[in-house]
Write a protein that holds these residues in place. Structure first.
Motif, PDB file in Angstrom:
ATOM      1  N   VAL A 130       0.855  -1.184   0.000  1.00 19.43           N
ATOM      2  CA  VAL A 130       0.000   0.000   0.000  1.00 19.43           C
ATOM      3  C   VAL A 130       0.892   1.236   0.000  1.00 19.43           C
ATOM      4  N   ALA A 131       0.723   2.074  -1.006  1.00 20.50           N
ATOM      5  CA  ALA A 131       1.521   3.303  -1.115  1.00 20.50           C
ATOM      6  C   ALA A 131       0.879   4.391  -0.257  1.00 20.50           C
ATOM      7  N   HIS A 169      -6.206  11.592   4.506  1.00 19.14           N
ATOM      8  CA  HIS A 169      -5.086  10.707   4.233  1.00 19.14           C
ATOM      9  C   HIS A 169      -4.796   9.872   5.475  1.00 19.14           C
ATOM     10  N   GLY A 170      -4.822   8.550   5.296  1.00 26.49           N
ATOM     11  CA  GLY A 170      -4.576   7.636   6.399  1.00 26.49           C
ATOM     12  C   GLY A 170      -3.149   7.131   6.419  1.00 26.49           C
ATOM     13  N   ARG A 171      -2.943   6.108   7.221  1.00 24.92           N
ATOM     14  CA  ARG A 171      -1.593   5.574   7.445  1.00 24.92           C
ATOM     15  C   ARG A 171      -1.464   4.216   6.762  1.00 24.92           C
ATOM     16  N   SER A 172      -0.688   4.156   5.682  1.00 24.20           N
ATOM     17  CA  SER A 172      -0.571   2.920   4.919  1.00 24.20           C
ATOM     18  C   SER A 172       0.191   1.840   5.676  1.00 24.20           C
ATOM     19  N   TRP A 250     -12.253  13.343  20.636  1.00 30.73           N
ATOM     20  CA  TRP A 250     -11.440  14.301  21.382  1.00 30.73           C
ATOM     21  C   TRP A 250     -10.367  14.924  20.503  1.00 30.73           C
ATOM     22  N   GLU A 251      -9.870  14.194  19.505  1.00 28.29           N
ATOM     23  CA  GLU A 251      -8.709  14.665  18.746  1.00 28.29           C
ATOM     24  C   GLU A 251      -9.049  15.350  17.423  1.00 28.29           C
ATOM     25  N   TYR A 252     -10.245  15.114  16.866  1.00 28.82           N
ATOM     26  CA  TYR A 252     -10.417  15.404  15.447  1.00 28.82           C
ATOM     27  C   TYR A 252     -10.592  16.892  15.117  1.00 28.82           C
ATOM     28  N   VAL A 253     -10.928  17.741  16.084  1.00 31.35           N
ATOM     29  CA  VAL A 253     -11.026  19.171  15.810  1.00 31.35           C
ATOM     30  C   VAL A 253      -9.662  19.803  16.036  1.00 31.35           C
ATOM     31  N   PRO A 254      -9.086  20.564  15.084  1.00 31.90           N
ATOM     32  CA  PRO A 254      -9.687  20.985  13.821  1.00 31.90           C
ATOM     33  C   PRO A 254      -9.181  20.227  12.601  1.00 31.90           C
ATOM     34  N   LEU A 255      -8.292  19.234  12.757  1.00 31.74           N
ATOM     35  CA  LEU A 255      -7.648  18.651  11.575  1.00 31.74           C
ATOM     36  C   LEU A 255      -8.214  17.300  11.147  1.00 31.74           C
ATOM     37  N   GLY A 256      -9.105  16.707  11.904  1.00 30.95           N
ATOM     38  CA  GLY A 256      -9.726  15.478  11.447  1.00 30.95           C
ATOM     39  C   GLY A 256      -9.122  14.221  12.041  1.00 30.95           C
ATOM     40  N   PRO A 257      -9.429  13.036  11.464  1.00 26.62           N
ATOM     41  CA  PRO A 257      -9.021  11.751  12.044  1.00 26.62           C
ATOM     42  C   PRO A 257      -7.507  11.614  12.138  1.00 26.62           C
ATOM     43  N   PHE A 258      -7.066  11.001  13.225  1.00 25.39           N
ATOM     44  CA  PHE A 258      -5.630  10.762  13.428  1.00 25.39           C
ATOM     45  C   PHE A 258      -5.483   9.416  14.150  1.00 25.39           C
ATOM     46  N   LEU A 259      -5.231   9.407  15.458  1.00 22.47           N
ATOM     47  CA  LEU A 259      -4.989   8.154  16.162  1.00 22.47           C
ATOM     48  C   LEU A 259      -6.248   7.303  16.317  1.00 22.47           C
ATOM     49  N   GLY A 260      -7.404   7.914  16.190  1.00 17.48           N
ATOM     50  CA  GLY A 260      -8.651   7.159  16.268  1.00 17.48           C
ATOM     51  C   GLY A 260      -8.870   6.255  15.073  1.00 17.48           C
ATOM     52  N   LYS A 261      -8.040   6.395  14.034  1.00 20.13           N
ATOM     53  CA  LYS A 261      -8.182   5.590  12.815  1.00 20.13           C
ATOM     54  C   LYS A 261      -6.902   4.832  12.458  1.00 20.13           C
ATOM     55  N   SER A 262      -5.756   5.310  12.872  1.00 18.30           N
ATOM     56  CA  SER A 262      -4.491   4.854  12.294  1.00 18.30           C
ATOM     57  C   SER A 262      -3.952   3.556  12.878  1.00 18.30           C
ATOM     58  N   PHE A 263      -4.583   2.998  13.901  1.00 18.53           N
ATOM     59  CA  PHE A 263      -4.037   1.810  14.555  1.00 18.53           C
ATOM     60  C   PHE A 263      -4.152   0.565  13.683  1.00 18.53           C
ATOM     61  N   ALA A 264      -5.162   0.486  12.816  1.00 21.56           N
ATOM     62  CA  ALA A 264      -5.314  -0.655  11.904  1.00 21.56           C
ATOM     63  C   ALA A 264      -6.405  -0.348  10.897  1.00 21.56           C
ATOM     64  N   THR A 265      -6.188  -0.783   9.665  1.00 18.22           N
ATOM     65  CA  THR A 265      -7.208  -0.798   8.627  1.00 18.22           C
ATOM     66  C   THR A 265      -7.085  -2.143   7.918  1.00 18.22           C
ATOM     67  N   SER A 266      -8.171  -2.906   7.899  1.00 24.65           N
ATOM     68  CA  SER A 266      -8.131  -4.251   7.335  1.00 24.65           C
ATOM     69  C   SER A 266      -8.616  -4.247   5.896  1.00 24.65           C
ATOM     70  N   VAL A 267      -7.927  -5.028   5.045  1.00 15.87           N
ATOM     71  CA  VAL A 267      -8.337  -5.172   3.647  1.00 15.87           C
ATOM     72  C   VAL A 267      -8.482  -6.646   3.327  1.00 15.87           C
ATOM     73  N   SER A 268      -9.342  -6.944   2.360  1.00 14.07           N
ATOM     74  CA  SER A 268      -9.550  -8.327   1.953  1.00 14.07           C
ATOM     75  C   SER A 268      -8.308  -8.882   1.277  1.00 14.07           C
TER      76      SER A 268
END
Length: 422
Positions: A130-131, A169-172, A250-268
């Motif tokens: 994943v780039a 933009h998330g964390r690849s 708690w974190e997303y204002v004003p720049l949006g998602p960060f640690l609440g999303k970056s711990f894992a993203t699963s793909v098939s």
């Protein structure tokens, strides 16, 4: 007699393209009209290989190409899809056509059958490197539901929502393949009127999404117009964009998602070629207001996909989100992502954002299904859920219609929740 390794003379006839000498049920999601690509290992051969799923088997494409497709064999020797993605649409079409022929034409059976691996014995790997990872917010129903939950006294949609595809933009580096457990993340939390604490998330959520995998890169400074989507997008996968809602709040204002999303993203584990979904194309919903010219697909070929997702929690079906109703298409997302001059890279992953329909039974996240925890779900064992508990297993599957009443399967994205690390 060993089959000729050259393609038989003449085109593959229609009957052969619908059937395979491999034993596969007509409605199997991984029939000969699907033929998704992935990467796998087996206990007897720990090195990664590229495979093509057919029924309950995997064709070892690394080995098959070496024997039957020498001009492209180098695309598969590294055991991932990276080189195939970079090769471009002409090669994608050539490889898919040849694989379909091998599995349909009895003359190839003697050469190919020994290269079929029982899928049950294989361990999937992340199919490509994943780039960059971009997660969009393309479902009007999902965005409206979250707006009503989080801003009950305001407009559900933000003023920009119907003018551009919103994304982040998330964390690849934390993308993981289906089957990889997800450890409950820890972070800063602050409930309204309370102190700031550091603790495991208590509001771990799922987001059922469809992902689009970029193959051919683009040049920096040159936007990708709507009409060029298929020059760049190789295929489709399933995505679960796990979300720690309390950390995110708690974190997303004003720049949006960060640690609440970056711990894992699963793909098939399997990437379905875009070509396999031609019979699943559907028009996108009406847009009001009409988008700016670079996003305006009025009169263009249908840009949506008739994909139905299913979300199960501990083997209990929770919902069936319909992808066909997504407001923004992948072509518009690609055009918007690059309109400022940003370039595409091989292996970029564009996730659709949570897929939700107009009814509660079609919602793609627990925050919607439980209305932010105020209406917990009751499972068949009598337990209730507002958000995920340790030990829970989530499975998201996807299917689309294919030609001749066949089913095109997107496989599954599966994960079990493990307790927070100490």
């Amino acid at each position: 007699m060993t089959p000729d390794t050259r393609p038989p003379a003449g085109p593959l006839d229609a009957a052969a393209s619908r059937a395979s000498w491999v034993e596969v049920e007509h409605d199997h999601p991984f029939g000969i009209r699907t033929l998704p690509y992935g990467s796998f290992t087996t206990p007897d051969a720990p090195g990664a290989r590229v495979g093509v799923a057919i029924g309950e088997h995997i064709l070892d494409l690394t080995a098959a190409a070496g024997a039957l497709l020498p001009e492209h064999a180098g695309l598969f020797t590294a055991g991932s899809l990276d080189r195939l993605l970079a090769a471009g649409p002409t090669v994608w079409s050539q490889v898919r056509s040849r694989v379909m022929r091998w599995l349909a034409d009895e003359r190839y059976r003697r050469a190919v059958e020994p290269l079929l691996v029982p899928a049950a014995t294989a361990t999937p790997r992340l199919p490509f490197t994943v780039a960059d990872y971009v997660d969009f917010y393309a479902s009007e129903h999902h965005a409206t539901n979250l707006g009503r939950i989080l801003r009950p006294d305001g407009d559900p949609l933000t003023p920009n929502w119907k003018h551009l595809p919103i994304g982040y933009h998330g964390r690849s580096g934390t993308m993981v393949v289906s089957g990889t457990p997800v450890v409950r993340p820890r972070g800063q939390l602050r409930a309204p009127g309370s102190e700031i604490t550091f603790a495991p998330t208590a509001r771990l959520d799922i987001e059922a999404e469809v992902g689009f995998v970029v193959g051919t890169p683009s040049r920096p400074g040159r936007p990708v117009p709507l009409a060029e989507t298929e020059r760049h997008v190789f295929g489709v996968c399933l995505v679960n964009d796990w979300s720690a809602r309390d950390i995110q709040a708690w974190e997303y204002v004003p720049l949006g998602p960060f640690l609440g999303k970056s711990f894992a993203t699963s793909v098939s584990a399997w990437i379905v070629p875009l070509d396999a979904l031609r019979h699943a194309r559907v028009p996108a919903p009406p847009r009001d207001p009409r988008p700016l010219p670079y996003l305006d697909d009025t009169g263009a070929p249908p840009g949506g996909f008739d994909i139905e997702l299913e979300i199960s929690l501990n083997r209990h079906l929770l919902s069936r989100p319909p992808f066909a109703g997504m407001y923004w298409t992948v072509a518009q997302q690609l055009a918007h992502l690059t309109v400022n001059g940003a370039s595409l890279r091989t292996g970029d992953l564009l996730a659709s954002g949570t897929v939700s329909g107009p009814t509660r039974a079609q919602c793609g996240s627990l925050i919607e299904l439980t209305w932010n925890g105020t209406q917990p779900l009751t499972l068949p064992d009598g337990s209730t859920r507002d958000f995920l508990e340790d030990g829970d297993e989530v499975v998201i599957t996807g299917t689309a219609p294919g030609p001749d009443a066949t089913v095109i399967g997107l496989g599954e994205v599966r994960a079990r929740i493990l307790p927070s690390a100490p």
